[in-house]
Each structure stands twice: as structure tokens, then as C-alpha cells.
Design a protein around this motif. Structure first.
Motif, PDB file in Angstrom:
ATOM      1  N   LEU A   1      -3.655   7.352  42.660  1.00  0.00           N
ATOM      2  CA  LEU A   1      -2.858   8.471  42.135  1.00  0.00           C
ATOM      3  C   LEU A   1      -2.385   8.142  40.727  1.00  0.00           C
ATOM      4  O   LEU A   1      -2.052   6.991  40.430  1.00  0.00           O
ATOM      5  N   LEU A   2      -2.339   9.151  39.897  1.00  0.00           N
ATOM      6  CA  LEU A   2      -1.736   9.022  38.572  1.00  0.00           C
ATOM      7  C   LEU A   2      -0.442   9.826  38.589  1.00  0.00           C
ATOM      8  O   LEU A   2      -0.356  10.874  39.224  1.00  0.00           O
ATOM      9  N   HIS A   3       0.557   9.342  37.886  1.00  0.00           N
ATOM     10  CA  HIS A   3       1.856  10.000  37.848  1.00  0.00           C
ATOM     11  C   HIS A   3       2.087  10.592  36.460  1.00  0.00           C
ATOM     12  O   HIS A   3       1.984   9.878  35.461  1.00  0.00           O
ATOM     13  N   GLN A   4       2.396  11.870  36.427  1.00  0.00           N
ATOM     14  CA  GLN A   4       2.595  12.587  35.165  1.00  0.00           C
ATOM     15  C   GLN A   4       4.047  13.050  35.063  1.00  0.00           C
ATOM     16  O   GLN A   4       4.580  13.657  35.995  1.00  0.00           O
ATOM     17  N   HIS A   5       4.656  12.759  33.936  1.00  0.00           N
ATOM     18  CA  HIS A   5       6.028  13.184  33.677  1.00  0.00           C
ATOM     19  C   HIS A   5       6.013  14.653  33.255  1.00  0.00           C
ATOM     20  O   HIS A   5       5.369  15.011  32.264  1.00  0.00           O
ATOM     21  N   LYS A   6       6.679  15.505  34.029  1.00  0.00           N
ATOM     22  CA  LYS A   6       6.658  16.946  33.741  1.00  0.00           C
ATOM     23  C   LYS A   6       7.248  17.276  32.373  1.00  0.00           C
ATOM     24  O   LYS A   6       6.778  18.186  31.702  1.00  0.00           O
ATOM     25  N   ASN A   7       8.270  16.540  31.952  1.00  0.00           N
ATOM     26  CA  ASN A   7       8.943  16.865  30.684  1.00  0.00           C
ATOM     27  C   ASN A   7       8.054  16.676  29.462  1.00  0.00           C
ATOM     28  O   ASN A   7       8.017  17.520  28.579  1.00  0.00           O
ATOM     29  N   CYS A   8       7.322  15.559  29.409  1.00  0.00           N
ATOM     30  CA  CYS A   8       6.508  15.290  28.220  1.00  0.00           C
ATOM     31  C   CYS A   8       5.018  15.513  28.456  1.00  0.00           C
ATOM     32  O   CYS A   8       4.234  15.527  27.508  1.00  0.00           O
ATOM     33  N   GLY A   9       4.613  15.637  29.731  1.00  0.00           N
ATOM     34  CA  GLY A   9       3.216  15.864  30.057  1.00  0.00           C
ATOM     35  C   GLY A   9       2.351  14.617  30.078  1.00  0.00           C
ATOM     36  O   GLY A   9       1.157  14.690  30.344  1.00  0.00           O
ATOM     37  N   LYS A  10       2.919  13.455  29.823  1.00  0.00           N
ATOM     38  CA  LYS A  10       2.147  12.206  29.748  1.00  0.00           C
ATOM     39  C   LYS A  10       2.076  11.524  31.112  1.00  0.00           C
ATOM     40  O   LYS A  10       2.993  11.609  31.917  1.00  0.00           O
ATOM     41  N   PHE A  11       0.955  10.819  31.334  1.00  0.00           N
ATOM     42  CA  PHE A  11       0.835   9.954  32.499  1.00  0.00           C
ATOM     43  C   PHE A  11       1.591   8.670  32.184  1.00  0.00           C
ATOM     44  O   PHE A  11       1.601   8.217  31.035  1.00  0.00           O
ATOM     45  N   PHE A  12       2.251   8.084  33.179  1.00  0.00           N
ATOM     46  CA  PHE A  12       3.139   6.956  32.894  1.00  0.00           C
ATOM     47  C   PHE A  12       3.028   5.860  33.937  1.00  0.00           C
ATOM     48  O   PHE A  12       2.520   6.062  35.032  1.00  0.00           O
ATOM     49  N   ASP A  13       3.531   4.687  33.555  1.00  0.00           N
ATOM     50  CA  ASP A  13       3.785   3.572  34.454  1.00  0.00           C
ATOM     51  C   ASP A  13       5.299   3.434  34.542  1.00  0.00           C
ATOM     52  O   ASP A  13       5.983   3.474  33.507  1.00  0.00           O
ATOM     53  N   PRO A  14       5.834   3.253  35.742  1.00  0.00           N
ATOM     54  CA  PRO A  14       7.283   3.069  35.834  1.00  0.00           C
ATOM     55  C   PRO A  14       7.674   1.717  35.246  1.00  0.00           C
ATOM     56  O   PRO A  14       6.975   0.720  35.446  1.00  0.00           O
ATOM     57  N   VAL A  15       8.749   1.692  34.495  1.00  0.00           N
ATOM     58  CA  VAL A  15       9.272   0.445  33.943  1.00  0.00           C
ATOM     59  C   VAL A  15      10.769   0.382  34.218  1.00  0.00           C
ATOM     60  O   VAL A  15      11.437   1.405  34.310  1.00  0.00           O
ATOM     61  N   MET A  16      11.275  -0.824  34.352  1.00  0.00           N
ATOM     62  CA  MET A  16      12.697  -1.018  34.538  1.00  0.00           C
ATOM     63  C   MET A  16      13.300  -1.392  33.188  1.00  0.00           C
ATOM     64  O   MET A  16      12.774  -2.275  32.497  1.00  0.00           O
ATOM     65  N   ILE A  17      14.372  -0.693  32.829  1.00  0.00           N
ATOM     66  CA  ILE A  17      15.037  -0.992  31.564  1.00  0.00           C
ATOM     67  C   ILE A  17      16.513  -1.285  31.805  1.00  0.00           C
ATOM     68  O   ILE A  17      17.085  -0.860  32.813  1.00  0.00           O
ATOM     69  N   CYS A  18      17.119  -1.968  30.876  1.00  0.00           N
ATOM     70  CA  CYS A  18      18.543  -2.267  30.928  1.00  0.00           C
ATOM     71  C   CYS A  18      19.326  -0.972  30.691  1.00  0.00           C
ATOM     72  O   CYS A  18      19.059  -0.250  29.723  1.00  0.00           O
ATOM     73  N   SER A  19      20.272  -0.687  31.566  1.00  0.00           N
ATOM     74  CA  SER A  19      21.079   0.529  31.422  1.00  0.00           C
ATOM     75  C   SER A  19      21.984   0.471  30.195  1.00  0.00           C
ATOM     76  O   SER A  19      22.471   1.503  29.738  1.00  0.00           O
ATOM     77  N   GLU A  20      22.191  -0.702  29.633  1.00  0.00           N
ATOM     78  CA  GLU A  20      23.098  -0.854  28.490  1.00  0.00           C
ATOM     79  C   GLU A  20      22.378  -0.797  27.143  1.00  0.00           C
ATOM     80  O   GLU A  20      22.830  -0.133  26.228  1.00  0.00           O
ATOM     81  N   CYS A  21      21.247  -1.504  27.016  1.00  0.00           N
ATOM     82  CA  CYS A  21      20.579  -1.565  25.709  1.00  0.00           C
ATOM     83  C   CYS A  21      19.241  -0.837  25.670  1.00  0.00           C
ATOM     84  O   CYS A  21      18.681  -0.624  24.607  1.00  0.00           O
ATOM     85  N   GLY A  22      18.690  -0.478  26.848  1.00  0.00           N
ATOM     86  CA  GLY A  22      17.440   0.258  26.890  1.00  0.00           C
ATOM     87  C   GLY A  22      16.186  -0.594  26.796  1.00  0.00           C
ATOM     88  O   GLY A  22      15.083  -0.068  26.822  1.00  0.00           O
ATOM     89  N   GLU A  23      16.323  -1.914  26.700  1.00  0.00           N
ATOM     90  CA  GLU A  23      15.146  -2.792  26.618  1.00  0.00           C
ATOM     91  C   GLU A  23      14.560  -3.034  28.011  1.00  0.00           C
ATOM     92  O   GLU A  23      15.298  -3.020  29.001  1.00  0.00           O
ATOM     93  N   PRO A  24      13.242  -3.273  28.076  1.00  0.00           N
ATOM     94  CA  PRO A  24      12.636  -3.601  29.376  1.00  0.00           C
ATOM     95  C   PRO A  24      13.259  -4.863  29.970  1.00  0.00           C
ATOM     96  O   PRO A  24      13.649  -5.780  29.243  1.00  0.00           O
ATOM     97  N   ILE A  25      13.364  -4.898  31.290  1.00  0.00           N
ATOM     98  CA  ILE A  25      13.941  -6.050  31.986  1.00  0.00           C
ATOM     99  C   ILE A  25      12.814  -6.849  32.636  1.00  0.00           C
ATOM    100  O   ILE A  25      11.932  -6.281  33.284  1.00  0.00           O
ATOM    101  N   HIS A  26      12.862  -8.173  32.479  1.00  0.00           N
ATOM    102  CA  HIS A  26      11.919  -9.084  33.103  1.00  0.00           C
ATOM    103  C   HIS A  26      12.719 -10.124  33.876  1.00  0.00           C
ATOM    104  O   HIS A  26      13.820 -10.502  33.465  1.00  0.00           O
ATOM    105  N   ALA A  27      12.187 -10.598  34.988  1.00  0.00           N
ATOM    106  CA  ALA A  27      12.905 -11.493  35.894  1.00  0.00           C
ATOM    107  C   ALA A  27      13.503 -12.711  35.196  1.00  0.00           C
ATOM    108  O   ALA A  27      14.619 -13.119  35.505  1.00  0.00           O
TER     109      ALA A  27
END
Length: 153
Positions: free
Chosen positions: A112-138
Motif C-alpha cells: 500500500l502507498l499512503h497519500q496525504h490528502k492535504n498536499c496530494g503527495k505519497f509519504f513515509d511516516p516520520v517521527m519528529i520532535c514536538s518542540e523543534c520539529g527535527e526528526p527523532i532517532h533512537a
């Protein structure tokens, strides 16, 4: 740690596993996010026994992940609809899907491919910091006791 007492643990992960930590629960959630709502549809798509399905649906209703809504009077039949608590599991499910898309696909690629309705782009889910917006890595995360920790009490 015993399976039947996970919901009592001082650990948010253990408490969550008590709700969604078996294969049928995760697959039922997948179907919910794919807009399946009726018992017979779940059973048909998953090949799960009626007993197991009824048990998992009751558990989700008990934990407030799903709510039952009657769609037929006689005989009484119900749909199972995600509550806000259930919808809040979407990032969890998408993280598992992303891991599978990264590590478990065959030569045919993602099922399955996942498409964001707002922008129309296919995406991969990513986790970001709620404070600075940068991607989070373990390796970039530290933990500290929180207000619900046994270490503080």
C-alpha cells in the motif's frame, strides 16, 4: 511481568501492549484504519475465528479504542467505530507499517502507498520532535523519570 497484569505496570509501553500487543489486535486495528467496521467484514478479511474476534472487539470497546454503534434493529447488529483514543493509535500503526515497508517487502514492493490528502503527495511516516520539529532517532533521545514514575514516589 505477567501477560494478564501488564495494564498495571509502571510503564506506558507495557500498558499499551496490554491493549494492542497481540497479532489479532494489531490486524483488527489495521482494518479499522482501512474503514472496516462490521463484524462479518473483519472476519472475512482476517480469517479470524468468531470467538477471537468477539473477544478482541470487546477488549477494544472496554479500553475505549472502539465504540459500538447499532446499524440494524432486528436482529441487533453493530458497527465498531474508532474513538479518539483509537484514532490516536494511528501513528503507532503507521510506524509498524513503515518498518514493514522498509524491512519486510519482497521484490514487488510496498503493498500500500499512503497519500496525504492535504498536499496530494505519497509519504513515509516520520517521527519528529514536538518542540523543534527535527526528526527523532533512537540514539538522540535521553529518558528521565516522569511524574508517574515509581522512582519519584
Amino acid at each position: 511481568m505477567r501477560w494478564d497484569t501488564l495494564e498495571e505496570e509502571q510503564c506506558s509501553l507495557a500498558r499499551t501492549v496490554a491493549v494492542i500487543g497481540d497479532r489479532w489486535s494489531l490486524l483488527i486495528l489495521r482494518e479499522c484504519f482501512l474503514r472496516v467496521r462490521r463484524f462479518d467484514e473483519f472476519q472475512s478479511k482476517l480469517g479470524i475465528t468468531r470467538h477471537l474476534l468477539a473477544d478482541r472487539l470487546k477488549k477494544f470497546v472496554r479500553y475505549g479504542v472502539l465504540r459500538r454503534a447499532r446499524y440494524q434493529e432486528s436482529p441487533a447488529r453493530y458497527e465498531y467505530i474508532l474513538t479518539q483514543r483509537g484514532l490516536d493509535l494511528y501513528p503507532v500503526v503507521m510506524s509498524i507499517v513503515h518498518w514493514g515497508d522498509t524491512h519486510m517487502v519482497d521484490e514487488r514492493g510496498r503493498p500500500l502507498l499512503h497519500q496525504h490528502k492535504n498536499c496530494g503527495k505519497f509519504f513515509d511516516p516520520v517521527m519528529i520532535c514536538s518542540e523543534c520539529g527535527e526528526p527523532i532517532h533512537a540514539k538522540q533521545v535521553h529518558t528521565h523519570p516522569g511524574p508517574g514514575s515509581a522512582e519519584i514516589a
